[in-house]
Structures are given as C-alpha cells and as structure tokens.
Design a protein around this motif. Sequence first.
Motif, PDB file in Angstrom:
ATOM      1  N   ARG A 294       9.394  33.734  10.357  1.00 26.27           N
ATOM      2  CA  ARG A 294       9.151  34.946  10.793  1.00 26.27           C
ATOM      3  C   ARG A 294      10.204  35.389  11.671  1.00 26.27           C
ATOM      4  NH1 ARG A 294       4.578  34.878   7.974  1.00 26.27           N
ATOM      5  NH2 ARG A 294       3.059  33.052   8.398  1.00 26.27           N
ATOM      6  N   VAL A 295      11.015  34.595  12.237  1.00 29.01           N
ATOM      7  CA  VAL A 295      11.887  35.184  13.272  1.00 29.01           C
ATOM      8  C   VAL A 295      13.200  35.395  12.591  1.00 29.01           C
ATOM      9  CG1 VAL A 295      13.141  34.498  15.313  1.00 29.01           C
ATOM     10  CG2 VAL A 295      10.936  33.388  14.735  1.00 29.01           C
ATOM     11  N   ARG A 296      13.691  36.744  12.370  1.00 29.99           N
ATOM     12  CA  ARG A 296      14.721  36.933  11.769  1.00 29.99           C
ATOM     13  C   ARG A 296      16.117  36.313  12.253  1.00 29.99           C
ATOM     14  NH1 ARG A 296      12.478  40.747   7.255  1.00 29.99           N
ATOM     15  NH2 ARG A 296      10.291  40.313   7.785  1.00 29.99           N
ATOM     16  N   PHE A 297      16.950  36.184  11.453  1.00 33.38           N
ATOM     17  CA  PHE A 297      18.173  35.655  11.621  1.00 33.38           C
ATOM     18  C   PHE A 297      19.348  35.965  10.741  1.00 33.38           C
ATOM     19  CE2 PHE A 297      15.788  32.433   9.571  1.00 33.38           C
ATOM     20  CZ  PHE A 297      16.695  32.079   8.460  1.00 33.38           C
ATOM     21  N   VAL A 298      20.533  35.669  11.168  1.00 27.18           N
ATOM     22  CA  VAL A 298      21.907  35.886   9.920  1.00 27.18           C
ATOM     23  C   VAL A 298      22.270  34.655   9.909  1.00 27.18           C
ATOM     24  CG1 VAL A 298      22.102  38.132  10.731  1.00 27.18           C
ATOM     25  CG2 VAL A 298      23.273  36.443  11.986  1.00 27.18           C
ATOM     26  N   GLU A 299      22.723  34.304   8.932  1.00 26.28           N
ATOM     27  CA  GLU A 299      23.336  32.841   8.444  1.00 26.28           C
ATOM     28  C   GLU A 299      24.465  33.056   7.388  1.00 26.28           C
ATOM     29  OE1 GLU A 299      20.106  30.720   6.515  1.00 26.28           O
ATOM     30  OE2 GLU A 299      21.429  29.177   5.815  1.00 26.28           O
ATOM     31  N   SER A 300      25.357  32.052   7.638  1.00 25.88           N
ATOM     32  CA  SER A 300      26.607  31.399   6.960  1.00 25.88           C
ATOM     33  C   SER A 300      26.586  30.062   6.485  1.00 25.88           C
ATOM     34  CB  SER A 300      27.823  31.898   7.769  1.00 25.88           C
ATOM     35  OG  SER A 300      28.793  31.337   6.875  1.00 25.88           O
ATOM     36  N   GLU A 301      26.646  29.718   5.376  1.00 21.27           N
ATOM     37  CA  GLU A 301      26.532  28.259   5.062  1.00 21.27           C
ATOM     38  C   GLU A 301      27.594  27.976   3.948  1.00 21.27           C
ATOM     39  OE1 GLU A 301      23.175  27.315   2.398  1.00 21.27           O
ATOM     40  OE2 GLU A 301      22.676  25.389   3.721  1.00 21.27           O
ATOM     41  N   TYR A 302      28.061  26.698   4.247  1.00 14.19           N
ATOM     42  CA  TYR A 302      29.306  26.180   3.301  1.00 14.19           C
ATOM     43  C   TYR A 302      28.956  24.938   2.799  1.00 14.19           C
ATOM     44  CZ  TYR A 302      32.812  30.007   4.027  1.00 14.19           C
ATOM     45  OH  TYR A 302      33.711  30.938   3.781  1.00 14.19           O
ATOM     46  N   ALA A 325      29.321  28.950  23.588  1.00 14.31           N
ATOM     47  CA  ALA A 325      28.917  30.004  22.732  1.00 14.31           C
ATOM     48  C   ALA A 325      27.219  30.083  22.721  1.00 14.31           C
ATOM     49  CB  ALA A 325      29.359  29.849  21.307  1.00 14.31           C
ATOM     50  N   PRO A 326      26.803  31.366  23.023  1.00 12.44           N
ATOM     51  CA  PRO A 326      25.281  31.396  23.266  1.00 12.44           C
ATOM     52  C   PRO A 326      24.547  31.424  21.838  1.00 12.44           C
ATOM     53  CG  PRO A 326      26.148  33.318  23.957  1.00 12.44           C
ATOM     54  CD  PRO A 326      27.454  32.472  23.421  1.00 12.44           C
ATOM     55  N   ILE A 327      24.860  30.281  21.107  1.00 12.53           N
ATOM     56  CA  ILE A 327      24.111  30.046  19.790  1.00 12.53           C
ATOM     57  C   ILE A 327      22.760  29.804  19.879  1.00 12.53           C
ATOM     58  CG2 ILE A 327      24.371  29.655  17.529  1.00 12.53           C
ATOM     59  CD1 ILE A 327      26.380  31.483  18.378  1.00 12.53           C
ATOM     60  N   GLN A 328      21.610  30.531  19.449  1.00  6.63           N
ATOM     61  CA  GLN A 328      20.256  29.870  19.786  1.00  6.63           C
ATOM     62  C   GLN A 328      19.635  29.105  18.590  1.00  6.63           C
ATOM     63  OE1 GLN A 328      20.236  34.063  21.085  1.00  6.63           O
ATOM     64  NE2 GLN A 328      18.397  33.419  22.027  1.00  6.63           N
ATOM     65  N   PHE A 329      20.136  29.603  17.384  1.00  7.65           N
ATOM     66  CA  PHE A 329      19.779  28.846  16.323  1.00  7.65           C
ATOM     67  C   PHE A 329      20.238  27.598  16.124  1.00  7.65           C
ATOM     68  CE2 PHE A 329      16.597  30.990  13.432  1.00  7.65           C
ATOM     69  CZ  PHE A 329      15.909  31.868  14.152  1.00  7.65           C
ATOM     70  N   HIS A 357      23.657  29.596  12.208  1.00  6.46           N
ATOM     71  CA  HIS A 357      22.624  30.920  12.237  1.00  6.46           C
ATOM     72  C   HIS A 357      22.713  31.427  13.586  1.00  6.46           C
ATOM     73  CE1 HIS A 357      20.732  27.467   9.638  1.00  6.46           C
ATOM     74  NE2 HIS A 357      20.304  28.446   9.120  1.00  6.46           N
ATOM     75  N   GLN A 358      22.384  32.680  13.631  1.00  8.27           N
ATOM     76  CA  GLN A 358      22.100  33.170  14.958  1.00  8.27           C
ATOM     77  C   GLN A 358      20.919  34.188  14.946  1.00  8.27           C
ATOM     78  OE1 GLN A 358      21.944  33.057  17.820  1.00  8.27           O
ATOM     79  NE2 GLN A 358      23.932  33.995  18.764  1.00  8.27           N
ATOM     80  N   TYR A 359      20.045  34.472  15.849  1.00 12.26           N
ATOM     81  CA  TYR A 359      19.126  35.446  16.088  1.00 12.26           C
ATOM     82  C   TYR A 359      19.501  36.612  15.740  1.00 12.26           C
ATOM     83  CZ  TYR A 359      15.074  37.548  18.468  1.00 12.26           C
ATOM     84  OH  TYR A 359      14.018  38.392  18.606  1.00 12.26           O
ATOM     85  N   ALA A 360      18.965  37.526  14.890  1.00 12.63           N
ATOM     86  CA  ALA A 360      19.239  38.640  14.358  1.00 12.63           C
ATOM     87  C   ALA A 360      19.378  39.639  15.484  1.00 12.63           C
ATOM     88  CB  ALA A 360      18.091  39.082  13.463  1.00 12.63           C
ATOM     89  N   GLY A 361      18.770  39.293  16.468  1.00 16.50           N
ATOM     90  CA  GLY A 361      19.085  40.553  17.809  1.00 16.50           C
ATOM     91  C   GLY A 361      20.042  40.084  18.748  1.00 16.50           C
ATOM     92  N   ASP A 366      32.414  35.142  17.852  1.00 13.15           N
ATOM     93  CA  ASP A 366      33.491  34.958  16.831  1.00 13.15           C
ATOM     94  C   ASP A 366      32.765  33.499  16.326  1.00 13.15           C
ATOM     95  OD1 ASP A 366      34.091  33.498  19.038  1.00 13.15           O
ATOM     96  OD2 ASP A 366      36.050  33.916  19.184  1.00 13.15           O
ATOM     97  N   SER A 367      31.556  32.819  16.380  1.00 11.23           N
ATOM     98  CA  SER A 367      31.410  31.860  15.929  1.00 11.23           C
ATOM     99  C   SER A 367      31.236  31.670  14.408  1.00 11.23           C
ATOM    100  CB  SER A 367      29.785  31.419  16.425  1.00 11.23           C
ATOM    101  OG  SER A 367      28.879  32.162  16.059  1.00 11.23           O
ATOM    102  N   PHE A 368      30.903  32.602  13.668  1.00 10.25           N
ATOM    103  CA  PHE A 368      30.859  32.605  12.278  1.00 10.25           C
ATOM    104  C   PHE A 368      32.417  32.284  11.494  1.00 10.25           C
ATOM    105  CE2 PHE A 368      26.690  34.204  10.337  1.00 10.25           C
ATOM    106  CZ  PHE A 368      26.001  33.499  11.480  1.00 10.25           C
ATOM    107  N   ALA A 369      33.420  33.111  12.301  1.00  6.95           N
ATOM    108  CA  ALA A 369      34.771  33.081  12.050  1.00  6.95           C
ATOM    109  C   ALA A 369      35.302  31.703  12.199  1.00  6.95           C
ATOM    110  CB  ALA A 369      35.468  34.060  12.842  1.00  6.95           C
ATOM    111  N   VAL A 370      34.812  31.160  13.420  1.00  2.00           N
ATOM    112  CA  VAL A 370      35.371  29.594  13.657  1.00  2.00           C
ATOM    113  C   VAL A 370      34.799  28.667  12.673  1.00  2.00           C
ATOM    114  CG1 VAL A 370      35.182  27.912  15.508  1.00  2.00           C
ATOM    115  CG2 VAL A 370      35.630  30.526  16.270  1.00  2.00           C
TER     116      VAL A 370
END
Length: 429
Positions: A294-302, A325-329, A357-361, A366-370
């Motif tokens: 229920r907690v919305r987030f964004v995600e990249s997966e390889y 980096a303040p990544i909470q997920f 992942h990261q919290y949608a809010g 640049d964590s996904f780019a890294v």
Amino acid sequence: MTWRNWSGTVTSTPTQVAVPVDAAAAAEVLVRAGAAGRTVRPLGSGHSFSAIGQPTDIAVSLAGLAGVRSHHAPSGKVWVGAGTRLRDLNRALDALGVALPNLGDIDAQTIAGAIATGTHGTGLGLYGIAAAVVGVEIATASGEVLRCVPGDGTFEAARINLGALGIVTALELQTVPAFRLRAVEGPMPLEDVLADPRAFAASADHAEFFWFPHTTVASTRRNHREGAETAPPLPGWRAVLDDEVLTNGVFALVNELGSVAPRLVPTLNRVSAAAMGSRTYADRSHRVFCSPRRVRFVESEYAVPLGSVGDVLRELRAWYGRTRAPIQFPVEVRFVAADDVWLSGAYGRETAYVAVHQYAGSDVGDSFAVFERIVAEHGGRPHWGKQHTLDAAALRAVHPRFDDFLAVRDRLDPGRVLAGPHLERILGA
Ligand SMILES: Cc1cc2nc3c(=O)[nH]c(=O)nc-3n(C[C@H](O)[C@H](O)[C@H](O)COP(=O)(O)OP(=O)(O)OC[C@H]3O[C@@H](n4cnc5c(N)ncnc54)[C@H](O)[C@@H]3O)c2cc1C
C-alpha cells in the motif's frame, strides 16, 4: 478517462477505450485502428513502473475477457482470459486443485500484463511466470486470431511480448498440483549472504532477501514447498500486524519522515529493517507469495548473472555509503533458473534480479542512474515493466534474441498499430 500507472509517475488520456467481448472483436479494433492510422495499447492493471502500459491513442481493456475458460485435469493445463487478475486466477486455480508454480510479490496484475513484461518471483530451480505459458491466443493487426504453440515461430516471441505483437486474448498455462509453502523469515548479516549468494539462493525453493541501505542486515525470506515439515498459518491478528501495521502503516510513516528529514534515513532504515523481524508460518502457496503493497514507490530492476550479484551489491553499498544517499526502500534480490523465453531477463543464464526502489514521495536523486551504470558492467537486462533508460541499441546488446523478436513484430504488426513512444524507444520504429 485519465489513465495513471500504480506509482503515479505516468499518466495519459486515451482518445477512446474499447472493451472487446471476444478475440474477433479485439482483432476488429486493431484493423479499424490500422485503417485510420491510429495506434492501440492493450491495458493491463497499470502496475508497470515504466511507460510500457501507457495508452497514447486507443486503449483496449481486457476486462471483458477474464476468468478460467477450460481446465484439462490430466495435463493440468488451463486456458484463461487475458484480462484475468492474478488474485482471481489464484483463487480459481486453487478451487481446481492446481496452482502456478511461482509468483511475484503481488497479485493485482492481469495475467496478460504480467506475462508481457516478464514478471517473476524467486526460486533458483524455477522460472518467471511466462515460462508457464504453453499457448497464446492473440488478435493481430491483420484481423487474424492466432493460436500460438511452442515451435511455431510466433509463440517464442508471444510470451514476453511487451504488448508489441497484438492483443493477447487468452493464455494457456501449465499448472502444478496446488501446494503449500512454509515461510521462514529472519535477519542475517548481509556479508554472510554476499559471501556465497548461490548457497543462499539454493537454501530454499524460493529464497530472497531485502537489504535497507546504510544497514548491515539482510532481511531474508525462505519459502519451502511443504513436505514432512509444516507450520501453522499466521493468526489473523499477526497477519494484520505484520502486513498492514508494520509493512504498510508504520512503513508509510517512516517514509514520510524520511522524505522531510533525509538526514534521518540511515537511522530510519535500521528501524525498518528491525521491523521486518522473524517469523515462520505456512499457508497455501499464493497466500505466501503475494502480499498487499500500500506504500507507493518507484522501482528499477535488472537481471544480472547469478555470479555477479555479490559485486553488484558491494558496489551499490559503497556508493550509498559514500554519498549517504537518502534511499528509504530496501534493495530486493531474487533468483531464477536460466530459461528459453526470448526476451526474458533470465534467457540462457542463471539469474539474480536486483531491484532498487524509492518512496514515491521522495527524490531518487541519481541513485537509479548509478544503479544502471553498475549493472551495465555486468551485462544487466532491465525488467520491461520497471524504470530504465535503455534504448533498442542497448537492449539488442544484452538480449541475444532481440532481432528474432523484431522479425516477429515486423511480420505481425508491419504497420505499427501497437505503437507508442515507449515502444519506439525500446524496440525502434
Ligand atoms: C507493487 C508492485 C509489485 C510488483 N511486484 C513484481 C514482482 O514481484 N515481480 C515482477 O517481476 N514484477 C513485479 N511488478 C511489476 C509488474 O508485475 C509488471 O509491471 C506487470 O507487467 C504489470 O502487469 P499489469 O497487468 O499491470 O500490466 P500493465 O503494466 O498494465 O501493462 C504491461 C504491458 O502489458 C501489455 N498488455 C497488457 N495486457 C495485454 C494484452 N491482453 N495483450 C497484449 N499486451 C498486453 C501492455 O500493453 C503493456 O505493454 C510489480 C509492480 C508493482 C506496482
């Protein structure tokens, strides 16, 4: 109608929504669209993080083509409507005494959407959901309805099809007898998991772990297919406490706090990791595999070769540590066997799926780019339904059957009725 994906990062307003009642009607939508120079996007449940499901002209809902069509008990094969939600499918299969051999984290997706993007769970001896497909019924831009079977030259592309070949109207799935899972969850030092990821992956039928950046602990989940050993199901109050209060309720508050006070994130992550705790329980397979998010987030997966996962995690850890980096997920790591599905992340190689992942809010910075730079060094293949920046040239370099897939696309949709900006980026015009 405004269309929006689950994470709220992609929106659009389709010009029209068609709801075909059968495969012939779906084919008719494609023929008319082609004749008018329009484009079509089949709709799943909008649970992709990438723009792959975004309708930019005509949207086609498969809501009218849902449910189990037939069940052949001796072989365990079932035909299901493309628009069937996994949660409904799981219940219907259970009632027939069968189940899908493996599932992902949630059950909100449609079966056609899940298969189109290569949705997977975990299990070093098992495969993604698309590998359970043994037949595909697909309406094409020429107005035909094809029944694809292994070896016919179309089937191989029609499993993970990216919604680029036609409108899938039904799928035939190879099920297994219904089974129960014993879930054993608990913390383990991350360093111990990374010392031998293969041994960890092989320690259960379905092994995975979550790692909160800035902590030293892997929260492990090991699901064992039940044999002699068993365990009671979670009492109702414990399921609500774990899934609704800790995993969703408290986690939402922790993320809100972290988004306004990023300096607190390392401390908050230690709280979140501790909240994941330890538990053992058993239940029907789909109730153990899937839980509410229920907690919305964004995600990249390889998908990376299994042998690379230790290096990928260490490089990520070093970067998070250096930059704070303040990544909470948490980072999530799962494992699957090599398969033969053309556009699968696990095509031809034993695979670890690494998801960030990261919290949608909150900002991903640049964590996904890294992350993408790190996995690129290891031949990473992006999950088609999650955020990534690769284009057709980069995808061709990591998918050995990319051009075979494009040849089927050229044959089934030469006029590019199943088109849109995202498909153009990842497959070419
Ligand atoms: C909270 C959450 C948890 C997730 N967990 C997992 C996980 O554990 N493992 C994993 O691998 N992925 C996971 N995902 C990703 C998700 O499974 C995929 O993105 C999946 O494709 C979503 O299915 P959908 O029905 O929402 O399809 P959509 O996102 O709506 O569509 C995906 C693609 O399928 C196409 N499509 C849909 N129906 C048809 C059809 N009938 N014919 C042709 N093309 C069609 C669409 O056009 C589009 O190209 C998760 C996503 C979320 C939001």
